[in-house]
Scaffold this motif. Structure first.
Motif, PDB file in Angstrom:
ATOM      1  N   ASN A  93       0.843  -1.185   0.000  1.00  0.00           N
ATOM      2  CA  ASN A  93       0.000   0.000   0.000  1.00  0.00           C
ATOM      3  C   ASN A  93       0.886   1.246   0.000  1.00  0.00           C
TER       4      ASN A  93
ATOM      5  N   THR B 176      -2.153   2.582  -7.340  1.00  0.00           N
ATOM      6  CA  THR B 176      -3.435   3.211  -7.649  1.00  0.00           C
ATOM      7  C   THR B 176      -3.240   4.508  -8.412  1.00  0.00           C
TER       8      THR B 176
ATOM      9  N   SER C   9     -12.226   0.087  -6.146  1.00  0.00           N
ATOM     10  CA  SER C   9     -13.094   0.161  -4.964  1.00  0.00           C
ATOM     11  C   SER C   9     -13.623   1.573  -4.766  1.00  0.00           C
TER      12      SER C   9
ATOM     13  N   GLN D 127     -19.961  -5.741  -5.996  1.00  0.00           N
ATOM     14  CA  GLN D 127     -18.710  -5.841  -6.749  1.00  0.00           C
ATOM     15  C   GLN D 127     -18.959  -6.441  -8.136  1.00  0.00           C
TER      16      GLN D 127
ATOM     17  N   GLU E 200      -7.071  -3.790  -7.206  1.00  0.00           N
ATOM     18  CA  GLU E 200      -7.414  -4.651  -6.069  1.00  0.00           C
ATOM     19  C   GLU E 200      -8.815  -5.259  -6.251  1.00  0.00           C
TER      20      GLU E 200
ATOM     21  N   THR F 161     -10.242  -8.102  -5.778  1.00  0.00           N
ATOM     22  CA  THR F 161     -10.845  -9.066  -4.847  1.00  0.00           C
ATOM     23  C   THR F 161     -10.857  -8.563  -3.409  1.00  0.00           C
ATOM     24  N   ASN F 162     -10.474  -7.325  -3.191  1.00  0.00           N
ATOM     25  CA  ASN F 162     -10.459  -6.774  -1.833  1.00  0.00           C
ATOM     26  C   ASN F 162     -11.850  -6.814  -1.208  1.00  0.00           C
ATOM     27  N   GLY F 163     -11.945  -7.373  -0.016  1.00  0.00           N
ATOM     28  CA  GLY F 163     -13.191  -7.370   0.730  1.00  0.00           C
ATOM     29  C   GLY F 163     -14.209  -8.389   0.268  1.00  0.00           C
TER      30      GLY F 163
ATOM     31  N   THR G 228      -2.367  -5.169  -7.275  1.00  0.00           N
ATOM     32  CA  THR G 228      -2.668  -5.915  -6.056  1.00  0.00           C
ATOM     33  C   THR G 228      -1.457  -5.971  -5.140  1.00  0.00           C
ATOM     34  N   HIS G 229      -1.714  -6.332  -3.895  1.00  0.00           N
ATOM     35  CA  HIS G 229      -0.626  -6.627  -2.962  1.00  0.00           C
ATOM     36  C   HIS G 229      -0.706  -8.092  -2.514  1.00  0.00           C
ATOM     37  N   ILE G 230      -1.556  -8.870  -3.195  1.00  0.00           N
ATOM     38  CA  ILE G 230      -1.801 -10.259  -2.807  1.00  0.00           C
ATOM     39  C   ILE G 230      -0.979 -11.190  -3.699  1.00  0.00           C
TER      40      ILE G 230
END
Length: 258
Positions: free
Chosen positions: A53, A58, A98, A156, A175, A177-179, A206-208
Motif C-alpha cells: 500500500n 493506484t 473500490s 462488486q 485490487e 478481490t479486496n473485501g 494488487t498486494h496479494i
C-alpha cells in the motif's frame, strides 16, 4: 506480440498537508507517488502491478484511466495518448476500482442501460450483453433491486459488469478481490482468465501474492513509485516463490526497511 499499452516515464507528485506529513512521518512537503515509470502490456496478457500500500499502484492506474494527469511522461493505449486523447482512451478501457461509487437508489438494470448509452453502445448490443453478463454473474435475479440493498459481493459483481459494458480492449482492475468472500473472489478471478482467453489485455494492481501467482503472465514490482523489477512470473520465481522474491527485492531497494 501486439502492444496494447505503452507507459513512458510517468511521474506524479502530490503536495502533503502537515497532517499528511505526520502520517507519512516525513518533513517533506511533496511526495513523489510515481517516479518515471515505464512498462508495456500486450494483447491477451494479464500484467500485474505488485507492491505494498502506498507504492504508487493506484496513482498509476488513475493516470492510465485518465482520471488524473501525469506531471511528465505519457502512456498510450491502442496508440492513443492518455494526456492528449483522453476521450479516445476512455472508449478503449474499462476501469474497476473500490473507489467506484454507484448510486444506491439505482438498480443494476438502470445502471447498465445508463452506462451503455454513455459509451454509445446500441440498444440491441447492450441488451444482448446485459443478458449474458447478468446471467454469468447471477445478477439477473437482482436486476431490479436497488444497488444499496445488494450484498457486498453482488455490488462488486455489478460494478465489474458496469465497467465493461462497452467491451473494452484494455481492462484495469485495482485490487479486484479486496473485501470479497472466497466464492465471489473466485467468480471474479475466473472471469479475468476468461477475458484473457478472449484476447483482452488486463492490468491488475494488487498486494496479494497468491492472486498474482494465479493470474499474471508478467509482473512489475513497484516500490516507492519506482519499478523495482519486471519479468515473467516464471522468471521471477525460478529460484524462490513470489513472496520471498518480493521481500528480497524490497529489502535491497529500501535498505531493509519494512
Amino acid at each position: 506480440m501486439e502492444e496494447i499499452l505503452k507507459v513512458e516515464n510517468l511521474k506524479k507528485t502530490f503536495t502533503l498537508s502537515r497532517k499528511q506529513q505526520r502520517i507519512e512521518k516525513t518533513n517533506l512537503s511533496v511526495k513523489v507517488a510515481v517516479d518515471n515509470l515505464s512498462f508495456s502490456a500486450y494483447k491477451g496478457e494479464i500484467f500485474g502491478l505488485l507492491g505494498p500500500n502506498g507504492a504508487g499502484k493506484t496513482t498509476t492506474l488513475r493516470m492510465l484511466a485518465t482520471l488524473i494527469k501525469p506531471e511528465s511522461g505519457n502512456a498510450y493505449i491502442c496508440g492513443k495518448s492518455v494526456v492528449s486523447e483522453a476521450n479516445a482512451v476512455r472508449r478503449k478501457i474499462g476501469f474497476l476500482t473500490s473507489e467506484l461509487k454507484l448510486e444506491d437508489f439505482f438498480t443494476p438494470n438502470y445502471l447498465f442501460g445508463f452506462f451503455s448509452e454513455l459509451y454509445g453502445v446500441d440498444k440491441q448490443t447492450a441488451d444482448a450483453r446485459r443478458r449474458a453478463l447478468f446471467s454469468r454473474f447471477g445478477i439477473d435475479r437482482f436486476a431490479e433491486v436497488k444497488f444499496g440493498n445488494l450484498s457486498t459481493g453482488m455490488k462488486q459483481k455489478v460494478s465489474l459488469v458496469i465497467s465493461i459494458v462497452h467491451d473494452p480492449e484494455l481492462i484495469i482492475f485495482d485490487e479486484p478481490t479486496n473485501g470479497l468472500d472466497v466464492l465471489t473472489a473466485k467468480v471474479v478471478t475466473d472471469f479475468l482468465e476468461e477475458l484473457r482467453c478472449d484476447g483482452k489485455t488486463i492490468i491488475l494492481s494488487t498486494h496479494i501474492f497468491s492472486l498474482v501467482e494465479k493470474l499474471c503472465d508478467r509482473v512489475g514490482i513497484i516500490i516507492d513509485g519506482k519499478l523495482a523489477a519486471l519479468d515473467t512470473l516464471e522468471a521471477l520465481t525460478k529460484e524462490n516463490n513470489l513472496e520471498t522474491t518480493f521481500f528480497d527485492i524490497y529489502g535491497k531497494v529500501t535498505g531493509g526497511r519494512i
